[in-house]
Design an enzyme around this catalytic site. Structure first.
Site, short mmCIF file in Angstrom:
data_model
loop_
_atom_site.label_atom_id
_atom_site.label_comp_id
_atom_site.label_asym_id
_atom_site.label_seq_id
_atom_site.Cartn_x
_atom_site.Cartn_y
_atom_site.Cartn_z
N ASP A 1 0.84 -1.19 0.00
CA ASP A 1 0.00 0.00 0.00
C ASP A 1 0.88 1.24 0.00
O ASP A 1 1.86 1.32 0.74
CB ASP A 1 -0.92 0.00 1.22
CG ASP A 1 -1.93 1.14 1.18
OD1 ASP A 1 -2.58 1.34 0.13
OD2 ASP A 1 -2.05 1.85 2.19
N GLU B 1 -2.30 -6.65 7.44
CA GLU B 1 -2.37 -5.29 8.00
C GLU B 1 -1.24 -5.16 9.00
O GLU B 1 -1.13 -5.96 9.92
CB GLU B 1 -3.72 -5.06 8.68
CG GLU B 1 -3.86 -3.74 9.39
CD GLU B 1 -4.03 -2.56 8.44
OE1 GLU B 1 -3.63 -1.45 8.82
OE2 GLU B 1 -4.57 -2.74 7.32
N GLU C 1 2.14 2.94 3.09
CA GLU C 1 3.22 2.31 3.85
C GLU C 1 4.60 2.82 3.47
O GLU C 1 5.58 2.48 4.12
CB GLU C 1 3.20 0.78 3.65
CG GLU C 1 2.06 0.10 4.35
CD GLU C 1 2.14 0.25 5.85
OE1 GLU C 1 3.13 -0.16 6.45
OE2 GLU C 1 1.18 0.82 6.42
N ASP D 1 -2.30 -3.61 4.20
CA ASP D 1 -1.06 -2.94 3.82
C ASP D 1 -0.26 -3.74 2.79
O ASP D 1 0.55 -3.17 2.06
CB ASP D 1 -0.19 -2.70 5.06
CG ASP D 1 -0.86 -1.75 6.03
OD1 ASP D 1 -1.47 -0.76 5.58
OD2 ASP D 1 -0.78 -1.99 7.26
#
Length: 127
Positions: free
Chosen positions: A10, A62, A13, A42
């Site tokens: 993501d 995540e 991040e 993520d």
């Protein structure tokens, strides 16, 4: 048919210099990845076929720092994130927790540990 496996990271991040270290580690270890906006989680993995079609593999992760977890709990975002992950359609949903040194926590560490246990035992996530 052959597929190329890619890790999708993501873009939230990798917005800071510290987070850029993640990409350097992925490069150093030869991980095939791309950075994009993910609707949930993520990290997730895709299989790309010869026609450049993407198939999402059945895993989403995540990543949470403990200080972010504390803020997410007090702000109500943590419950919403778990609900989005539960309803995303992927079978294997995982949370990865990490703590920075000297990090300020707005909740007692024991409360955060309990939230992690609840996420695994009650909500059914892999930790």
């Amino acid at each position: 048919k052959t597929f190329e496996i890619k890790l999708c990271v993501d873009n939230a991040e990798v917005n800071s210099k510290k987070q850029q270290l993640l990409l350097k580690e992925l490069d150093k270890n030869g991980v095939n990845y791309n950075v994009r906006k993910l609707q949930v989680g993520d990290f997730l993995w895709i299989a790309v076929d010869g026609d450049n079609r993407e198939l999402v593999l059945d895993v989403v992760v995540e990543r949470k720092r403990l200080d972010d977890l504390a803020q997410s709990i007090t702000g109500g975002r943590f419950t919403e994130q778990k609900l989005r992950l539960k309803s995303c359609g992927l079978a294997r949903k995982s949370f990865t927790w990490w703590k920075r040194k000297a990090s300020y926590l707005s909740l007692p560490e024991q409360s955060l540990k309990q939230a992690v246990v609840n996420t695994q035992v009650i909500d059914g996530f892999t930790i």
